[in-house]
Write a protein that holds these residues in place. Structure first.
Motif, PDB file in Angstrom:
ATOM      1  N   GLU A   6       0.837  -1.206   0.000  1.00 37.30           N
ATOM      2  CA  GLU A   6       0.000   0.000   0.000  1.00 37.30           C
ATOM      3  C   GLU A   6       0.872   1.256   0.000  1.00 37.30           C
ATOM      4  O   GLU A   6       0.619   2.204  -0.733  1.00 37.30           O
ATOM      5  N   TRP A   7       1.926   1.249   0.827  1.00 35.05           N
ATOM      6  CA  TRP A   7       2.858   2.388   0.872  1.00 35.05           C
ATOM      7  C   TRP A   7       3.506   2.595  -0.503  1.00 35.05           C
ATOM      8  O   TRP A   7       3.625   3.724  -0.974  1.00 35.05           O
ATOM      9  N   THR A  10       0.957   4.068  -2.994  1.00 35.09           N
ATOM     10  CA  THR A  10       0.713   5.474  -2.640  1.00 35.09           C
ATOM     11  C   THR A  10       1.897   6.345  -3.042  1.00 35.09           C
ATOM     12  O   THR A  10       1.717   7.426  -3.613  1.00 35.09           O
TER      13      THR A  10
END
Length: 176
Positions: A6-7, A10
């Protein structure tokens, strides 16, 4: 692992928006001391677990004109890099100073330093040096550079004579 993915997604989306010029920064005069302290907060527990000492040095009245949220993330990526390359019981030092030409922030670690062959590629997207952790995606320093240069700053790295690496961020003052 899902959190790391997810990081990554993003970060890549943020970088694409910066590349496309679709980000509008909300710049204000921000205390460098507060910026450093807030940038390192997400790493305090990890540093404590590694028994790493984080110190700061600089005058309280020095500030830069930046978007606080974006710059915290950029400097946080540099601090995270220093933490990952600092051994247990090692130290990381953030310092800042100002002169008539620029305001400088430096992050210095007590690790092994940067291999010369890695030096020209440190800020490239997806580049991972030979001493990098296997879970590293190679976007943190590229993101930091993109944010810093978008704020009319520069970032570079060098090895410290007594060992370790030093990342230097400079924001040059406009000459009228």
């Amino acid at each position: 692992m899902l959190g790391r993915i997810e990081w990554l997604i993003t970060s890549l989306l943020k970088m694409a928006k910066l590349d496309a010029g679709t980000i509008t920064f909300k710049k204000n005069e921000i205390s460098v001391q507060n910026l450093i302290q807030e940038s390192m907060q997400p790493f305090e527990i990890a540093m404590e677990l590694r028994n790493q000492k984080f110190t700061t040095h600089g005058e309280k009245n020095i500030s830069i004109n930046c978007d606080k949220k974006w710059m915290e993330e950029a400097i946080g990526n540099v601090i995270k890099n220093a933490m990952e390359h600092t051994p247990e019981d090692g130290s990381i030092r953030a310092s800042w100073e100002e002169n008539p030409i620029y305001t400088e922030i430096s992050i210095t670690d007590s690790g092994e330093g940067i291999e010369e062959k890695d030096m020209p590629h440190l800020f490239e997207r997806f580049y991972r040096g030979r001493k990098t952790e296997t879970l590293n995606f190679g976007v943190g320093l590229a993101f930091a550079r993109l944010v810093i240069t978008s704020h009319e700053g520069v970032i570079f790295a060098e090895n410290v004579k007594d060992g370790g690496a030093r990342f230097v961020i400079r924001f040059y003052k406009m000459v009228v």
